[in-house]
Design a protein around this motif. Structure first.
Motif, PDB file in Angstrom:
ATOM      1  N   VAL A 137       0.860  -1.390   0.087  1.00 20.31           N
ATOM      2  CA  VAL A 137       0.006   0.077   0.057  1.00 20.31           C
ATOM      3  C   VAL A 137       0.988   1.235  -0.076  1.00 20.31           C
ATOM      4  O   VAL A 137       0.516   2.228  -0.513  1.00 20.31           O
ATOM      5  CB  VAL A 137      -0.806   0.151   1.138  1.00 20.31           C
ATOM      6  N   LEU A 138       1.982   1.233   0.785  1.00 22.29           N
ATOM      7  CA  LEU A 138       2.844   2.389   0.879  1.00 22.29           C
ATOM      8  C   LEU A 138       3.571   2.444  -0.542  1.00 22.29           C
ATOM      9  O   LEU A 138       3.676   3.796  -1.074  1.00 22.29           O
ATOM     10  CB  LEU A 138       3.785   2.320   1.999  1.00 22.29           C
ATOM     11  N   GLY A 139       4.036   1.568  -0.961  1.00 26.04           N
ATOM     12  CA  GLY A 139       4.822   1.529  -2.421  1.00 26.04           C
ATOM     13  C   GLY A 139       3.941   1.915  -3.538  1.00 26.04           C
ATOM     14  O   GLY A 139       4.273   2.830  -4.141  1.00 26.04           O
ATOM     15  N   ASN A 140       2.769   1.554  -3.339  1.00 25.82           N
ATOM     16  CA  ASN A 140       1.486   2.270  -4.494  1.00 25.82           C
ATOM     17  C   ASN A 140       1.196   3.646  -4.091  1.00 25.82           C
ATOM     18  O   ASN A 140       1.314   4.505  -5.249  1.00 25.82           O
ATOM     19  CB  ASN A 140       0.343   1.610  -4.134  1.00 25.82           C
ATOM     20  N   THR A 141       1.288   4.112  -3.041  1.00 27.62           N
ATOM     21  CA  THR A 141       1.150   5.493  -2.616  1.00 27.62           C
ATOM     22  C   THR A 141       2.106   6.466  -3.087  1.00 27.62           C
ATOM     23  O   THR A 141       2.140   7.469  -3.560  1.00 27.62           O
ATOM     24  CB  THR A 141       1.102   5.605  -1.009  1.00 27.62           C
ATOM     25  N   TYR A 142       3.405   5.869  -2.977  1.00 28.80           N
ATOM     26  CA  TYR A 142       4.511   6.656  -3.284  1.00 28.80           C
ATOM     27  C   TYR A 142       5.174   6.326  -4.598  1.00 28.80           C
ATOM     28  O   TYR A 142       6.398   6.804  -5.013  1.00 28.80           O
ATOM     29  CB  TYR A 142       5.523   6.698  -2.211  1.00 28.80           C
ATOM     30  N   ASP A 143       4.632   5.303  -5.704  1.00 35.66           N
ATOM     31  CA  ASP A 143       5.045   5.219  -6.760  1.00 35.66           C
ATOM     32  C   ASP A 143       6.412   4.379  -6.531  1.00 35.66           C
ATOM     33  O   ASP A 143       7.470   4.723  -7.235  1.00 35.66           O
ATOM     34  CB  ASP A 143       5.020   5.961  -7.653  1.00 35.66           C
ATOM     35  N   LEU A 144       6.749   3.619  -5.619  1.00 39.95           N
ATOM     36  CA  LEU A 144       7.980   2.613  -5.259  1.00 39.95           C
ATOM     37  C   LEU A 144       7.578   1.350  -5.124  1.00 39.95           C
ATOM     38  O   LEU A 144       6.368   1.073  -5.088  1.00 39.95           O
ATOM     39  CB  LEU A 144       8.503   3.487  -4.034  1.00 39.95           C
ATOM     40  N   GLU A 145       8.685   0.593  -5.281  1.00 39.91           N
ATOM     41  CA  GLU A 145       8.497  -0.769  -4.819  1.00 39.91           C
ATOM     42  C   GLU A 145       8.129  -1.166  -3.296  1.00 39.91           C
ATOM     43  O   GLU A 145       8.580  -0.152  -2.400  1.00 39.91           O
ATOM     44  CB  GLU A 145       9.884  -1.505  -5.205  1.00 39.91           C
ATOM     45  N   ALA A 146       7.352  -2.045  -3.190  1.00 43.04           N
ATOM     46  CA  ALA A 146       7.003  -2.592  -1.728  1.00 43.04           C
ATOM     47  C   ALA A 146       8.263  -2.988  -1.170  1.00 43.04           C
ATOM     48  O   ALA A 146       8.207  -2.470   0.356  1.00 43.04           O
ATOM     49  CB  ALA A 146       6.121  -3.799  -1.653  1.00 43.04           C
ATOM     50  N   SER A 147       9.225  -3.152  -1.513  1.00 48.70           N
ATOM     51  CA  SER A 147      10.554  -3.639  -0.842  1.00 48.70           C
ATOM     52  C   SER A 147      11.265  -2.536  -0.237  1.00 48.70           C
ATOM     53  O   SER A 147      12.006  -2.286   0.649  1.00 48.70           O
ATOM     54  CB  SER A 147      11.462  -4.398  -1.808  1.00 48.70           C
ATOM     55  N   SER A 148      10.856  -1.212  -0.873  1.00 48.84           N
ATOM     56  CA  SER A 148      11.490   0.162  -0.357  1.00 48.84           C
ATOM     57  C   SER A 148      11.070   0.255   1.128  1.00 48.84           C
ATOM     58  O   SER A 148      11.792   1.065   2.082  1.00 48.84           O
ATOM     59  CB  SER A 148      11.000   1.361  -1.176  1.00 48.84           C
ATOM     60  N   PHE A 149      10.027  -0.397   1.646  1.00 51.29           N
ATOM     61  CA  PHE A 149       9.357  -0.127   3.091  1.00 51.29           C
ATOM     62  C   PHE A 149       9.662  -1.224   3.841  1.00 51.29           C
ATOM     63  O   PHE A 149       9.414  -0.950   5.205  1.00 51.29           O
ATOM     64  CB  PHE A 149       7.912   0.383   3.026  1.00 51.29           C
ATOM     65  N   GLN A 150      10.452  -2.364   3.600  1.00 52.63           N
ATOM     66  CA  GLN A 150      10.750  -3.291   4.271  1.00 52.63           C
ATOM     67  C   GLN A 150      11.496  -2.877   5.489  1.00 52.63           C
ATOM     68  O   GLN A 150      11.617  -3.634   6.495  1.00 52.63           O
ATOM     69  CB  GLN A 150      11.057  -4.482   3.676  1.00 52.63           C
ATOM     70  N   THR A 151      12.591  -2.098   5.186  1.00 49.80           N
ATOM     71  CA  THR A 151      13.485  -1.714   6.136  1.00 49.80           C
ATOM     72  C   THR A 151      13.082  -0.524   7.086  1.00 49.80           C
ATOM     73  O   THR A 151      13.816   0.071   7.905  1.00 49.80           O
ATOM     74  CB  THR A 151      14.818  -1.211   5.569  1.00 49.80           C
ATOM     75  N   LEU A 152      11.725   0.011   6.929  1.00 48.60           N
ATOM     76  CA  LEU A 152      11.321   1.107   7.754  1.00 48.60           C
ATOM     77  C   LEU A 152      10.723   0.649   8.828  1.00 48.60           C
ATOM     78  O   LEU A 152       9.499   0.070   8.917  1.00 48.60           O
ATOM     79  CB  LEU A 152      10.366   1.959   6.848  1.00 48.60           C
ATOM     80  N   PRO A 153      11.207   0.887  10.187  1.00 50.56           N
ATOM     81  CA  PRO A 153      10.687   0.369  11.343  1.00 50.56           C
ATOM     82  C   PRO A 153       9.303   1.304  11.504  1.00 50.56           C
ATOM     83  O   PRO A 153       9.472   2.348  11.582  1.00 50.56           O
ATOM     84  CB  PRO A 153      11.783   0.682  12.520  1.00 50.56           C
ATOM     85  N   ARG A 154       8.091   0.551  11.869  1.00 50.48           N
ATOM     86  CA  ARG A 154       7.002   1.156  12.020  1.00 50.48           C
ATOM     87  C   ARG A 154       5.975   0.090  12.819  1.00 50.48           C
ATOM     88  O   ARG A 154       6.181  -1.045  12.601  1.00 50.48           O
ATOM     89  CB  ARG A 154       6.439   1.441  10.849  1.00 50.48           C
ATOM     90  N   ASP A 155       5.088   0.566  13.583  1.00 50.17           N
ATOM     91  CA  ASP A 155       4.138  -0.257  14.366  1.00 50.17           C
ATOM     92  C   ASP A 155       2.793   0.874  14.326  1.00 50.17           C
ATOM     93  O   ASP A 155       3.054   2.145  13.819  1.00 50.17           O
ATOM     94  CB  ASP A 155       4.609  -0.795  15.574  1.00 50.17           C
ATOM     95  N   ARG A 156       1.949   0.583  15.145  1.00 47.86           N
ATOM     96  CA  ARG A 156       0.551   1.529  15.156  1.00 47.86           C
ATOM     97  C   ARG A 156       0.642   2.223  16.522  1.00 47.86           C
ATOM     98  O   ARG A 156      -0.291   2.681  17.025  1.00 47.86           O
ATOM     99  CB  ARG A 156      -0.433   0.399  15.110  1.00 47.86           C
ATOM    100  N   SER A 157       1.888   2.574  17.290  1.00 46.04           N
ATOM    101  CA  SER A 157       1.843   3.274  18.396  1.00 46.04           C
ATOM    102  C   SER A 157       2.530   4.616  17.977  1.00 46.04           C
ATOM    103  O   SER A 157       3.482   4.844  17.106  1.00 46.04           O
ATOM    104  CB  SER A 157       2.776   2.592  19.381  1.00 46.04           C
ATOM    105  N   PRO A 158       2.222   5.539  18.807  1.00 49.31           N
ATOM    106  CA  PRO A 158       2.500   7.108  18.837  1.00 49.31           C
ATOM    107  C   PRO A 158       4.215   6.997  19.103  1.00 49.31           C
ATOM    108  O   PRO A 158       4.535   6.126  20.377  1.00 49.31           O
ATOM    109  CB  PRO A 158       1.769   7.890  19.500  1.00 49.31           C
TER     110      PRO A 158
END
Length: 343
Positions: A137-158
């Protein structure tokens, strides 16, 4: 501080975030059950710290800076983007739903008092919102490959407060006039005399305000905020300097008289009569938030002029000649001289 259903300490509230980067304390309806339409936050940012990008779900935000220098960036609807600095004595305003961040770009700690236009404010952080979306979803949003976000740490907490690496990026346009910013310290006080002053961030002077306003109230030890009430307007204040006594009358007839010191906050429901005066030190300083862009106000002094002496005599059950000689008042003075000691 005396115990009261109308007041509590914001300074001593349990922080809902605290680290070496700063802290956030708040008073909402959870801490002060009588709150309506307003709540308060006390935000402290160490140099280089950032209040993470976030947006408020159910209320606009109005903030006053006491110390430090911060960079504020706001992305609102219609692709409107603003970025500006705020220093001590200045304010900023953010509409609900607008993405914004607050970044300490100075060399000293930044302190801001923030009012939210809801008694139980809710918000989303940018970090948590990224955590809700898949790599694809993020890859599609930014016109990037999905793999671009695999190394971006994230969760649903602030994250609440994060640390900047390196120097801040300060736009060259920060000195331009911005509708989200207001110089409270720089304005000429609409109300000012020897016993006090009131500077007013309201829609009359700051058109961006839609459903909030703020007064910076200073009262000398020989002055007093006359007894008054605010039709259709609730009030929530924060004590910055000095010690004060406040009295509030409830519709039941009960009178709540309590004492306030620096770091305390209080809440007054709409149309409740109340009064403030200095009880220790040379003056008191309050920042007072309202849930209207132009607060409504009725004072006792004008009330005694508006009602005839015959009506007043009947009201108090005395002969007209026994009434005090009320001064004719065309406009309420807001702040009056305290001729008599505190009783």
């Amino acid at each position: 501080m005396s115990i009261s259903k109308h007041s509590t300490s914001l300074l001593d509230a349990e922080p809902y975030y605290h680290s070496e980067l700063g802290n956030i304390r708040r008073v909402t309806a959870e801490e002060l059950p009588g709150l309506q339409n307003l709540s308060l936050e006390r935000l402290v940012l160490a140099p280089g710290s950032i209040r993470e990008p976030h947006w408020h779900v159910n209320g606009n935000e109005l903030a006053y800076c006491f110390t430090g220098q911060v960079l504020v960036s706001i992305l609102g609807t219609g692709n409107e983007f603003s970025s500006f600095t705020v220093t001590a004595g200045e304010m900023f305003y953010v509409e609900a739903g607008s993405l914004h961040h607050v970044e300490n770009i100075g060399d000293e700690e930044a302190l801001l008092i923030i009012s939210l236009r809801h008694e139980r404010p809710q918000y989303f952080s940018l970090h948590a919102s990224f955590g809700a979306m898949t790599d694809a979803v993020l890859g599609n949003t930014y016109d990037l490959e999905a793999s671009s976000f695999q190394t971006l740490p994230r969760d649903r907490s602030p994250k609440y407060i994060v640390k900047r690496e390196g120097d801040p990026m300060i736009p060259t346009t920060i000195q331009l006039v911005n509708r989200h910013k207001f110089d409270m310290e720089g304005m000429a006080a609409p109300v000012a005399d020897s016993v006090g002053s009131a500077k007013t961030a309201r829609s009359q002077f700051w058109p961006a305000l839609s459903n909030m306003s703020m007064y910076f109230l200073c009262i000398a030890e020989d002055g007093m905020r006359e007894p008054h009430w605010h039709p259709d307007t609730v009030e929530m204040g924060y004590v910055h300097k000095g010690k004060a006594r406040m009295s509030v009358l409830d519709p039941s007839g009960s009178l709540d008289t309590y004492y306030l010191q620096p770091g305390d906050c209080y809440f007054i429901p709409a149309a409740f009569p109340h009064q403030i005066e200095c009880v220790e030190g040379d003056e008191i300083h309050f920042v007072i938030f309202f849930d209207q862009p132009m607060p409504k106000d009725v004072g006792y002094r004008k009330a005694a002029t508006a009602m005839s002496r015959e009506v007043l005599a009947a009201t108090f059950g005395v002969a007209e000649k026994e009434l005090p000689e009320f001064p004719v008042t065309v406009k309420d003075p807001l702040i009056v001289v305290r001729k008599n000691p505190v009783d």
